[in-house]
Motif scaffolding. Structure first.
Motif, PDB file in Angstrom:
ATOM      1  N   MET A   1      -0.024  -4.486   8.604  1.00 35.85           N
ATOM      2  CA  MET A   1      -0.604  -3.993   7.358  1.00 35.85           C
ATOM      3  C   MET A   1      -0.648  -5.118   6.339  1.00 35.85           C
ATOM      4  O   MET A   1       0.112  -5.165   5.384  1.00 35.85           O
ATOM      5  N   ALA A   2      -1.532  -6.047   6.588  1.00 36.13           N
ATOM      6  CA  ALA A   2      -1.608  -7.203   5.691  1.00 36.13           C
ATOM      7  C   ALA A   2      -2.436  -6.849   4.471  1.00 36.13           C
ATOM      8  O   ALA A   2      -3.428  -6.137   4.578  1.00 36.13           O
ATOM      9  N   LEU A   5      -6.266  -8.040  -0.151  1.00 34.85           N
ATOM     10  CA  LEU A   5      -6.610  -8.341  -1.525  1.00 34.85           C
ATOM     11  C   LEU A   5      -5.542  -7.699  -2.379  1.00 34.85           C
ATOM     12  O   LEU A   5      -5.107  -6.587  -2.098  1.00 34.85           O
ATOM     13  N   ILE A   7      -4.507  -7.791  -6.519  1.00 35.59           N
ATOM     14  CA  ILE A   7      -4.642  -8.408  -7.832  1.00 35.59           C
ATOM     15  C   ILE A   7      -4.152  -7.489  -8.938  1.00 35.59           C
ATOM     16  O   ILE A   7      -4.079  -6.268  -8.774  1.00 35.59           O
TER      17      ILE A   7
ATOM     18  N   SER B 727      -5.220  -2.824 -11.396  1.00 36.72           N
ATOM     19  CA  SER B 727      -4.679  -3.483 -10.229  1.00 36.72           C
ATOM     20  C   SER B 727      -5.435  -2.964  -9.011  1.00 36.72           C
ATOM     21  O   SER B 727      -5.684  -1.769  -8.894  1.00 36.72           O
ATOM     22  N   ARG B 729      -5.725  -3.169  -4.725  1.00 36.38           N
ATOM     23  CA  ARG B 729      -5.194  -3.635  -3.446  1.00 36.38           C
ATOM     24  C   ARG B 729      -6.060  -3.149  -2.313  1.00 36.38           C
ATOM     25  O   ARG B 729      -6.515  -2.014  -2.324  1.00 36.38           O
ATOM     26  N   ILE B 731      -5.816  -3.081   1.913  1.00 37.92           N
ATOM     27  CA  ILE B 731      -5.064  -3.454   3.109  1.00 37.92           C
ATOM     28  C   ILE B 731      -5.932  -3.232   4.339  1.00 37.92           C
ATOM     29  O   ILE B 731      -6.826  -2.391   4.350  1.00 37.92           O
ATOM     30  N   ASN B 746       1.382   3.804   6.248  1.00 37.83           N
ATOM     31  CA  ASN B 746       0.709   2.663   5.635  1.00 37.83           C
ATOM     32  C   ASN B 746       0.217   2.985   4.235  1.00 37.83           C
ATOM     33  O   ASN B 746       0.382   2.205   3.306  1.00 37.83           O
ATOM     34  N   ASP B 749       3.093   3.458   1.844  1.00 33.73           N
ATOM     35  CA  ASP B 749       3.674   2.165   1.482  1.00 33.73           C
ATOM     36  C   ASP B 749       2.776   1.431   0.500  1.00 33.73           C
ATOM     37  O   ASP B 749       3.248   0.823  -0.458  1.00 33.73           O
ATOM     38  N   LEU B 750       1.495   1.505   0.774  1.00 38.42           N
ATOM     39  CA  LEU B 750       0.540   0.821  -0.095  1.00 38.42           C
ATOM     40  C   LEU B 750       0.706   1.299  -1.535  1.00 38.42           C
ATOM     41  O   LEU B 750       0.847   0.501  -2.460  1.00 38.42           O
ATOM     42  N   ASN B 753       4.284   0.454  -2.933  1.00 37.55           N
ATOM     43  CA  ASN B 753       4.433  -0.966  -3.239  1.00 37.55           C
ATOM     44  C   ASN B 753       3.647  -1.353  -4.475  1.00 37.55           C
ATOM     45  O   ASN B 753       4.075  -2.180  -5.267  1.00 37.55           O
ATOM     46  N   LYS B 756       5.605  -0.293  -7.345  1.00 38.70           N
ATOM     47  CA  LYS B 756       6.752  -1.175  -7.530  1.00 38.70           C
ATOM     48  C   LYS B 756       6.323  -2.481  -8.180  1.00 38.70           C
ATOM     49  O   LYS B 756       7.008  -3.012  -9.056  1.00 38.70           O
ATOM     50  N   SER B 757       5.205  -2.985  -7.732  1.00 39.23           N
ATOM     51  CA  SER B 757       4.689  -4.224  -8.313  1.00 39.23           C
ATOM     52  C   SER B 757       4.414  -4.055  -9.800  1.00 39.23           C
ATOM     53  O   SER B 757       4.696  -4.941 -10.595  1.00 39.23           O
ATOM     54  N   LEU B 758       3.855  -2.907 -10.136  1.00 41.42           N
ATOM     55  CA  LEU B 758       3.549  -2.663 -11.546  1.00 41.42           C
ATOM     56  C   LEU B 758       4.830  -2.654 -12.368  1.00 41.42           C
ATOM     57  O   LEU B 758       4.912  -3.266 -13.425  1.00 41.42           O
ATOM     58  N   PHE B 760       7.550  -4.076 -11.723  1.00 41.55           N
ATOM     59  CA  PHE B 760       8.107  -5.424 -11.799  1.00 41.55           C
ATOM     60  C   PHE B 760       7.350  -6.259 -12.828  1.00 41.55           C
ATOM     61  O   PHE B 760       7.932  -6.931 -13.664  1.00 41.55           O
TER      62      PHE B 760
END
Lengths: 364, 1017
Positions: A1-2, A5, A7, B727, B729, B731, B746, B749-750, B753, B756-758, B760
């Protein structure tokens, strides 16, 4: 699960000072992430390494986009793409143009050319500063140099206007530009003990007194007619310095000078006898340095000469700094009492600056 | 010929180098409106040309004024070859067409090129002289105000809320025309941008006409969307709520006469007959939507009762509509009939508002939604987009009948959306069934809806929770109790809504963002088969999404959801469901019961142990959450609150089974109303997964809260620092062994995550709340999932937050009083506005001369000119301040909320609705997909800000990124992205400044907070 993108774009551009520093220091994203992990940020925030990676990437991307603007800081203020509060803008610029002491000592006085740029690898290895950071710093020097090279008016003001640097940093850049332009040798082994600050101090004195821009004298009231250039030493002045030779060439004058100085300093110097014994050597050294400045080669070696002819003798005799000061003051002042000497103004212009420089250069 | 448009091109700056030889550019400008074009002189050899052109004058119909954008093209003059385009600026001049908004558009606009992005800026001044010919509004609707804000805009008062307006226009997509094969990507992109600009202008004008017909003067909650249907065309559609608004002049005007009409109580037809079927005939009169019999007075005729309606409803709707897709033919005929009766459109008692004037919302029934799967076919006659109209009409009809089934006459918080993949399209609509107070709806509406709810509603703030339907004939089984607040009316045990939390609602503790996420694999198929497959999957998705929501809500120890938005996206080989809502604990509703886990094989010892372990974990989580969100309702001794009526069979058991979800509403028994237990039966690994996923949602780090509504319940002491962000993303799923479980994981998690990024990234703003968190999910390609989030982080004062443990009644009283204060401040504000000595100075001169203190709102720049520049204290110990420092760009705030904390909106300048395309053929060079999209979004923000600043504004409220379609082809080193954003341009003044305002002089102080959220320290 790379993540293909990933941002984050804020209406106000987020600037993380720590990441900015890592970026400026030339670390790759993965190195920066590793360093951040080591800083304990994960424990503090409860974030994961993946979060850190994504965050670092984001910041790096932002910085890369900002870099183009940072090359011409006024653009950063005018541009519409990144909304950044003024204090942050100032921080971005100031940090971008900040440089490492170790690096600047390596390139100070060198020609800011492609050739030097090729040597950056070695400098990087020697100083432990990443090549990327070396390049940025070198390019900054060169960019500032190019912009202000042909400009009139105060060097510091020009730099400040075009790069929006703080007063302190602008002065440093003035020194760097001045050294690069005059190609002063600073890399010799015997000059290694000198810091960038020492050179910058001397550069400022020289810019104030020995350049074309200095002819107008008071910086507040520059003569509009004068070629107001801070970068180049006043050729005419250098030419005139030959006239000082009489101070050592004329034996009577030299003796008289010596006796005036010795009389005045007797009992005041801890190293009086050494001074007395050395006076002629020192005076010859200082005057000969002046007389030689017509040649570019000798201009470049100015600091080497000063250290060889003055600083080292003093050091070997363990002159305390205060004695050096007393001596130089008296040495300069006594010339006014030499009736046969006609170049008082010239002497003051030379010695006034040199005295300041020498005092700064006299340390371990 | 009622308008004269005047344009002046002043100057350019930071232009790109177009002539390699000289490193300079010979730039000139073409100004185009409609079919008329003017040109400036060529300004030779400069990257900062000063054209200072004459005024270019266009004499145009107001119809054109509304439809056409002003198109400004900057070119590089080339003697020997064709002139090269540098880029373009499109300016929507609509804000100049109504009197109260902007009077001039003037400022620096980024010059935008679809291939190169922003290339320098151009300074433009635009004015419109309208010849006021009020009777001539036929084709045009100049003067109708548009607001994206989904509540009554702050400096207005709603006189009448007329109701639903909608319109759609279709066209061929230039990208799919034959000519596209021979023209450059740039030409194609520009054709598209221009067309969409034209279409939205036209759409807005047409909606305006409808509003005029209804005798309104504004559209609130205006939502315009694009459907890129590919081969079959381009649809631009919009919905909104027509209103008659009054600019607030006296504070008294706003205070609604809440305690008004003591009309006579009449029998309301469906109180007697709650059967949905008979309803439908009842209230649907050919008149406007105000004709329903509103029943705010139910209190008399019956004891209200309730349930969590939404739950049981939606699966059904999914089913019903799903089937519609398959039988396209016969349906169409039927629908055409429906659409023929043009008046029927009016009949939709829908409101796109999510927040309401006090007293407007009487009761809330629950969420209603409908979905329908359609096969796209080419739109043959763009002038009569019947099919699309019919599709939507059908869905709206369905929504309406669902609302009726809930005993409601209206749907509030209404929205529509689509998801398209190849030729399949899912149309979705959802809203909240509600009973409204007719007072706002129209003068003529009598209907005997009287207003005896004084004693009942005013003190408590629980009235909206009381069930609108009849307890004895509930459309679905539900567990009812007496309201925990007033003890007089029945309430459901859980309430789901799509609206914002009402201002006066009594809430315990804080709220939190709750999401349900779901993926379902689908076989690849073509056309009909594909549509069928999707239709069949939809009900299961809805069911599971609701189950998840319900579980998570219980896990949080809460009992109501607000701002619920369920998005179902369709891809080649899967369906994605994403539901977001803000969970709260309503004081009026009963305490939710816990969750119990039941194992299937009770004999196995270790299994048993495992189960009990899980159970413990769940209980712990619930306890923890209660603490986290400060949910500590006063202990109430259990009264004998009977709800003897519905005692359905599987009440307390959530079955994971399948067939049940299909046919009947009642069979989908999600109304686990019992307080004590909500049983999760673990009978297979599937269920195990679900329980696990329940527990994997990590709460936000301490100091962070999040919600997807306007206001966060339990926090009301916002400080003024805000940071809006987007933001994105994407995947890539490994194509191997894709299973539903793996997919779900998946996707989960997406999202987790991303959150979580926000947290942080925004950690320096702690304590802060992410408000209006808006997730959208799309499936741009096989194996790609794209999630886009837009939200705003707002800081708040923690110390004050701790003190807010007053009783809720107090709180609401307090709120009401602050409302009044607000109102009192407006007139002051307004007169200072209108002082001739202090006009809004958006003009370039002001920008230039303003001090470097960019934190100052536009309105005040002029005043601060002489003030010393406080730039970066300490950083700039200037001897002489750098000359460039004194023309920094003014700060423009952006927020998805309708307000700006700590500030008063003093003026609405018009709607911002922008569409951009960006394409690259050098993806790698631009930093890959991330670099490309990062730059593009930053550019979009910049263009929005520039337009707002040019209108004289200093903020965009109700900002929304409606579309972000990203396509890449890494092999060809290409990517393309389309972004559509909208919002309301406003002028705001800080409250702290307001206080300093002594009727005359606006304060020239710049609060530290003004500096646009200095967030990273």
């Amino acid at each position: 699960m790379a993540s293909e993108l990933d941002i984050f774009v804020g209406n106000t551009t987020l600037i993380d000072e720590d990441v900015y520093r890592l970026w400026l220091d030339g670390y790759s994203v993965s190195d920066a992430v590793a360093l951040r992990v080591r800083s304990g940020i994960l424990e503090q925030t409860g974030a994961t390494a993946a979060v850190l990676q994504s965050d670092t990437m984001d910041h790096y991307r932002t910085f890369q986009m900002l870099e183009r603007l940072l090359h011409a800081p006024p653009k950063l203020l005018h541009q519409l793409i990144f909304q950044i509060p003024p204090s942050r803008q100032a921080l971005l610029i100031e940090r971008y143009y900040a440089f490492d002491e170790a690096f600047v000592r390596e390139v100070l006085g060198k020609k800011l050319s492609k050739g030097t740029k090729k040597d950056l690898d070695d400098i990087s290895t020697k100083t432990g500063i990443t090549l990327k950071s070396c390049r940025r710093q070198f390019d900054n020097f060169k960019r500032v140099f190019k912009v202000v090279e042909e400009m009139r008016g105060s060097l510091v003001d020009n730099i400040q206007q075009h790069f929006l640097l703080s007063d302190r940093l602008a002065r440093d850049y003035a020194a760097i530009v001045f050294f690069a332009n005059n190609r002063f040798e600073t890399g010799k082994k015997k000059l290694q003990y000198l810091s960038f600050g020492d050179f910058a101090f001397c550069a400022e004195l020289m810019i104030q007194n020995w350049t074309l821009g200095a002819v107008g004298e008071a910086p507040t009231d520059p003569d509009p007619q004068a070629d107001d250039m801070d970068m180049d030493l006043d050729k005419e002045f250098l030419q005139d310095l030959k006239e000082l030779k009489v101070l050592v060439a004329d034996k009577d004058l030299l003796d008289l000078h010596k006796s005036l100085v010795c009389t005045a300093l007797r009992g005041k110097l801890g190293v009086f006898s050494e001074m007395e014994a050395n006076f002629k050597n020192l005076s010859r050294g200082l005057v000969n340095v002046a007389a030689k400045l017509t040649h570019n080669k000798d201009v470049r070696d100015l600091f080497v000469d000063l250290v060889e002819k003055f600083v080292e003798p003093c050091r070997s005799d363990h002159w305390p700094l205060n004695d050096v000061r007393l001596f130089l003051n008296q040495y300069s002042a006594s010339v006014h009492s030499l009736d046969g000497f006609r170049h008082q103004a010239l002497w003051d212009r030379y010695m006034g600056t040199l005295r300041g420089c020498l005092l700064r250069l006299c340390h371990d | 010929m009622p308008g004269k448009l005047k344009v002046k091109i002043v100057a350019g700056r930071h232009l790109p180098v177009m002539d390699r030889a000289s490193d300079l550019t010979d730039a000139f400008v073409e100004v185009k409106f409609g079919n008329t074009t003017f040109k400036t002189d060529v300004y030779l050899k400069s990257l900062n040309p000063q054209w200072n052109s004459e005024w270019f004058k266009f004499e145009v119909d107001d119809e054109d004024l509304q439809d056409e954008p002003l198109q400004i093209t900057v070119l590089d003059h080339d003697t020997y070859s064709a002139n090269d385009a540098i880029g373009k600026v499109y300016i929507d001049i609509d804000p100049l067409l109504y009197s109260e908004a902007a009077t001039v558009i003037s400022g620096w606009f980024p010059i935008y090129d679809t291939i190169h992005g922003i290339r320098g800026e151009i300074n433009v001044v635009v004015k419109v002289d309208l010849f006021n010919d009020l009777n001539r509004f036929r084709q045009s609707s100049c003067g109708i105000k548009f607001f994206c804000t989904t509540s009554i805009p702050k400096c207005y008062r709603a006189v009448i809320i007329h109701g639903f307006v909608e319109e759609l226009v279709v066209n061929e997509d230039p990208e799919y025309q034959w000519i596209d094969r021979i023209r450059t990507p740039r030409a194609s992109n520009e054709a598209r941008q221009r067309l969409i600009s034209l279409m939205s202008g036209e759409l807005q004008r047409k909606i305006g006409l409808k509003v005029l017909e209804m005798r309104g003067n504004a559209v609130v909650g205006y939502l315009q969307c694009f459907d890129l249907e590919g081969e079959s065309g381009l649809v631009v559609r919009a919905i909104g709520t027509a209103c008659t608004l009054d600019k607030l002049s006296s504070p008294a005007a706003f205070l609604p006469a809440c305690n008004s009409p003591s009309k006579e109580m009449k029998e309301i037809p469906f109180n007697e007959d709650p059967n949905p079927n008979t309803h439908s005939s009842g209230p649907s009169t050919p008149l406007k939507n105000q004709t329903y019999s509103f029943s705010p007075s139910k209190s008399y005729s019956r004891q209200s009762s309730s349930s969590d309606t939404d739950l049981s409803l939606t699966p059904k709707t999914g089913m019903g509509s799903g089937s519609a897709g398959k039988e396209g033919g016969p349906f169409k005929a039927l629908l055409r009939q429906q659409t023929q009766s043009a008046l029927e459109q009016r009949e939709f008692p829908f409101f796109t508002l999510t927040a309401f004037p006090p007293g407007f919302l009487v009761h809330v029934g629950g969420v209603v939604s409908a979905r329908s799967v359609k096969l796209l076919d080419r739109i043959h006659n763009p002038d009569e987009p019947e099919t699309r109209d019919a599709w939507w009409a059908e869905i709206r009809q369905e929504i309406k009948s669902h609302a009726k089934a809930l005993g409601c006459h209206a749907v509030v918080g209404y929205s529509e959306s689509t998801s398209i993949c190849e030729e399949v399209c899912i149309l979705s609509a959802s809203g909240t069934a509600a009973v409204l107070n007719p007072r706002f709806l129209q003068d003529g509406t009598v209907e005997g809806c009287l207003e005896q709810r004084l004693e009942e509603n005013l003190p408590a703030g629980c009235g909206f929770c009381h069930i609108p339907y009849d307890e004895l004939n509930m459309p679905f089984p539900a567990h009812l109790t007496y309201c925990y607040n007033c003890r007089k009316q029945k309430v459901p045990d859980v309430l789901f809504t799509t609206i914002d939390l009402p201002m006066d609602a009594a809430v315990i503790g804080k709220g939190c963002l709750i999401q349900a996420r779901l993926c379902r694999l689908k076989k690849k198929a073509q056309a009909e088969a594909n549509a069928t497959a999707i239709s069949n999957l939809l009900p299961f998705m809805e069911y599971e999404v609701h189950t998840q929501l319900m579980n998570k809500l219980k896990l949080k120890g809460m009992n109501a959801l607000f701002g619920l938005r369920i998005q179902i996206s369709v891809g080649e080989n899967m369906l994605m469901g994403l539901a977001s809502a803000t969970g709260v604990y309503l004081a009026a509703l009963p305490t939710p019961g816990g969750i119990q886990i039941a194992g299937k094989t009770p004999n196995d010892g270790s299994y048993e142990q495992h189960i009990s372990h899980m159970q413990k974990k769940i209980n712990d989580t619930i306890a923890k959450n209660k603490e986290l969100y400060e949910i500590n309702p006063p202990e109430i001794c259990e009264e004998i609150i009977g709800s003897p009526i519905p005692e359905p069979r599987q009440r307390s058991r959530l079955l994971r089974s399948q067939s049940e979800s299909s046919d009947e509403v009642t069979e989908l028994d999600l109304s686990h109303g019992k307080k004590d237990a909500f049983v999760l039966e673990i009978d297979d690994t599937d269920a195990m997964e679900d329980v696990h996923s329940l527990l994997t949602d990590v709460p936000p780090p301490s100091g962070f809260y999040s919600c997807n509504t306007e206001i966060m319940p339990g926090i009301n002491n916002w400080t003024s620092e805000i940071q809006m962000f987007t933001s994105v993303r994407v995947i890539r799923l490994s194509s191997l062994n894709l299973t539903n479980q793996a997919l779900n994981k998946n996707f989960n998690d997406l999202c987790e995550n991303l959150l979580k990024s926000l947290y942080f990234k925004l950690r320096s703003m702690i304590p802060c709340c992410l408000c209006h968190v808006n997730f959208t999910v799309s499936l741009p390609e096989d194996e790609l999932i794209q999630v886009t989030v837009t939200a705003v982080a707002i800081t708040f004062d923690k110390n004050q937050a701790l003190q807010t443990t007053k009783t809720h009644a107090e709180k609401s009283l307090q709120r009401a009083s602050t409302d009044n204060e607000e109102l009192l401040q407006f007139p002051l504000e307004l007169c200072s506005d209108s002082l001739p000595s202090h006009p809004f100075p958006p003009a370039k001169e002001h920008l230039e001369s303003a001090s470097s203190n960019s934190g100052i709102p536009a309105a005040q720049r002029a005043v601060t000119v002489e003030k010393a520049s406080p730039v970066g204290e300490g950083n700039f110990r200037n001897r002489s301040s750098p000359p460039c420092a004194n023309s920094t760009v003014g700060v423009v705030k952006m927020t998805p909320l309708s307000f700006i904390p700590g500030a008063k909106i003093t003026k609405y300048l018009g709607i911002i609705n922008m569409f951009f395309i960006r394409e690259t053929t050098s993806l790698r060079e631009e930093g890959g997909v991330s670099g490309f999209l990062h730059a593009f979004i930053a550019e979009v923000f910049a263009m929005v800000r520039a337009h707002v600043a040019a209108l004289g504004g200093n903020a965009v409220v109700s900002y929304i990124m409606k579309q972000c379609v990203f396509m890449e082809n890494p092999n060809k080193n290409q990517a393309q992205c389309l972004i559509n954003v909208s919002g309301d341009a406003v002028v705001f003044v800080r409250e702290s400044e307001l206080e300093v305002v002594s009727t005359q002089q606006p304060a020239a102080t710049c609060q530290p907070s003004c500096t646009g959220g200095e967030v990273t320290t």
